[in-house]
Design a protein around this motif. Sequence first.
Motif, PDB file in Angstrom:
ATOM      1  N   ILE A 178      13.542   9.625  -6.091  1.00  0.00           N
ATOM      2  CA  ILE A 178      13.453   8.178  -5.897  1.00  0.00           C
ATOM      3  C   ILE A 178      13.213   7.446  -7.213  1.00  0.00           C
ATOM      4  O   ILE A 178      13.602   6.281  -7.373  1.00  0.00           O
ATOM      5  N   ASP A 179      12.606   8.120  -8.186  1.00  0.00           N
ATOM      6  CA  ASP A 179      12.385   7.486  -9.488  1.00  0.00           C
ATOM      7  C   ASP A 179      13.694   7.174 -10.204  1.00  0.00           C
ATOM      8  O   ASP A 179      13.756   6.260 -11.031  1.00  0.00           O
ATOM      9  N   SER A 180      14.743   7.936  -9.890  1.00  0.00           N
ATOM     10  CA  SER A 180      16.036   7.708 -10.544  1.00  0.00           C
ATOM     11  C   SER A 180      16.645   6.361 -10.158  1.00  0.00           C
ATOM     12  O   SER A 180      17.501   5.830 -10.869  1.00  0.00           O
ATOM     13  N   ILE A 211      13.454  -2.373  -2.872  1.00  0.00           N
ATOM     14  CA  ILE A 211      13.751  -2.779  -4.248  1.00  0.00           C
ATOM     15  C   ILE A 211      12.534  -3.427  -4.905  1.00  0.00           C
ATOM     16  O   ILE A 211      12.185  -3.118  -6.050  1.00  0.00           O
ATOM     17  N   LEU A 212      11.882  -4.326  -4.181  1.00  0.00           N
ATOM     18  CA  LEU A 212      10.761  -5.070  -4.750  1.00  0.00           C
ATOM     19  C   LEU A 212       9.490  -4.244  -4.820  1.00  0.00           C
ATOM     20  O   LEU A 212       8.867  -4.120  -5.879  1.00  0.00           O
ATOM     21  N   TYR A 213       9.081  -3.690  -3.692  1.00  0.00           N
ATOM     22  CA  TYR A 213       7.763  -3.055  -3.627  1.00  0.00           C
ATOM     23  C   TYR A 213       7.763  -1.612  -4.122  1.00  0.00           C
ATOM     24  O   TYR A 213       6.768  -1.142  -4.674  1.00  0.00           O
ATOM     25  N   CYS A 214       8.860  -0.928  -3.924  1.00  0.00           N
ATOM     26  CA  CYS A 214       8.932   0.469  -4.347  1.00  0.00           C
ATOM     27  C   CYS A 214       9.317   0.591  -5.819  1.00  0.00           C
ATOM     28  O   CYS A 214       8.757   1.399  -6.548  1.00  0.00           O
ATOM     29  N   LEU A 215      10.275  -0.247  -6.249  1.00  0.00           N
ATOM     30  CA  LEU A 215      10.833  -0.097  -7.592  1.00  0.00           C
ATOM     31  C   LEU A 215      10.477  -1.239  -8.540  1.00  0.00           C
ATOM     32  O   LEU A 215      10.890  -1.239  -9.692  1.00  0.00           O
ATOM     33  N   ASP A 216       9.731  -2.208  -8.047  1.00  0.00           N
ATOM     34  CA  ASP A 216       9.257  -3.314  -8.881  1.00  0.00           C
ATOM     35  C   ASP A 216      10.406  -4.077  -9.543  1.00  0.00           C
ATOM     36  O   ASP A 216      10.322  -4.490 -10.694  1.00  0.00           O
ATOM     37  N   LYS A 217      11.483  -4.265  -8.775  1.00  0.00           N
ATOM     38  CA  LYS A 217      12.624  -5.040  -9.250  1.00  0.00           C
ATOM     39  C   LYS A 217      12.656  -6.371  -8.496  1.00  0.00           C
ATOM     40  O   LYS A 217      12.339  -6.427  -7.309  1.00  0.00           O
ATOM     41  N   PRO A 218      13.043  -7.460  -9.170  1.00  0.00           N
ATOM     42  CA  PRO A 218      13.020  -8.774  -8.522  1.00  0.00           C
ATOM     43  C   PRO A 218      14.101  -8.942  -7.465  1.00  0.00           C
ATOM     44  O   PRO A 218      15.280  -9.087  -7.774  1.00  0.00           O
ATOM     45  N   SER A 219      13.683  -8.891  -6.219  1.00  0.00           N
ATOM     46  CA  SER A 219      14.578  -9.131  -5.084  1.00  0.00           C
ATOM     47  C   SER A 219      13.715  -9.735  -3.982  1.00  0.00           C
ATOM     48  O   SER A 219      12.909  -9.028  -3.370  1.00  0.00           O
ATOM     49  N   PRO A 250       0.819  -1.217   0.000  1.00  0.00           N
ATOM     50  CA  PRO A 250       0.000   0.000   0.000  1.00  0.00           C
ATOM     51  C   PRO A 250       0.852   1.267   0.000  1.00  0.00           C
ATOM     52  O   PRO A 250       1.884   1.330   0.647  1.00  0.00           O
ATOM     53  N   GLY A 251       0.399   2.240  -0.766  1.00  0.00           N
ATOM     54  CA  GLY A 251       1.116   3.516  -0.820  1.00  0.00           C
ATOM     55  C   GLY A 251       0.722   4.281  -2.064  1.00  0.00           C
ATOM     56  O   GLY A 251       0.475   3.690  -3.119  1.00  0.00           O
ATOM     57  N   ASP A 252       0.645   5.598  -1.955  1.00  0.00           N
ATOM     58  CA  ASP A 252       0.240   6.437  -3.086  1.00  0.00           C
ATOM     59  C   ASP A 252       1.403   6.839  -3.977  1.00  0.00           C
ATOM     60  O   ASP A 252       1.191   7.414  -5.044  1.00  0.00           O
ATOM     61  N   SER A 253       2.634   6.565  -3.531  1.00  0.00           N
ATOM     62  CA  SER A 253       3.806   6.941  -4.321  1.00  0.00           C
ATOM     63  C   SER A 253       4.970   6.037  -3.957  1.00  0.00           C
ATOM     64  O   SER A 253       4.951   5.348  -2.927  1.00  0.00           O
ATOM     65  N   ARG A 254       5.984   6.043  -4.793  1.00  0.00           N
ATOM     66  CA  ARG A 254       7.180   5.253  -4.503  1.00  0.00           C
ATOM     67  C   ARG A 254       7.841   5.707  -3.200  1.00  0.00           C
ATOM     68  O   ARG A 254       8.301   4.890  -2.414  1.00  0.00           O
TER      69      ARG A 254
END
Length: 221
Positions: free
Chosen positions: A104-106, A134-142, A24-28
């Motif tokens: 944070i998008d960078s 890494i996983l939940y904020c940036l959608d990267k597999p970790s 849950p969260g409205d932004s990264r």
Amino acid sequence: MIQERLLEIYEILLCEFGRQNWWPGDSRFEIAVGAILTQNTNWNNVEKAINNIKAENMLSPESLYKCPEEKLTELIRPAGYFNVKAKRLKAFLKWLIENHGADIDSLESIYAGDLREELLSIKGIGRETADSIILYCLDKPSFVVDAYTARIFIRHQFIDQTADYEQIKELFEGALPEESKLYNEYHALIVQLGKNYCKKRKPLCDECPLGHLPRSLEEEY
């Protein structure tokens, strides 16, 4: 074989609990803050802390970093361990501002392994928190490992009770397809199983959706 067994468990849990739609969260940035605050507390308390921050219009890297630590501790008090968590949050913000221009998008452009090393270099940011960002904020597999993961998969004899965080993480990442959505959903389902059935002191094995699988409860986990 391990992959088939892990995917079988995933399907059983998905059928039992349904999709969890984490995090849950409205932004990264809000998700990253939540990942830091959620250690050793439940999500309802984290939501209260984040709502306090939002009420002060301070949910941005620059605003939170400039916030006096005394005020910050009051804002995040509902999350517990507020003095420690305020320092961890400040350390994360300092790193984000000084190394990534508060953007944070960078972080999306950084390879997951390299980003993990950077996050782990921040004082107070441990492996579970780093992997959650890494996983939940940036959608990267970790793959995220927590106490529920260790307890469940030790009891079901996938890993030895001496296995550490990295060994458990390697079990999942070595066997499963490298897909962030799969990692995301699997970890969320594991948490539900741990909360509802695979409890530390009084596991509900007879009612558990994995109750038919081989298990051992000889040790306390």
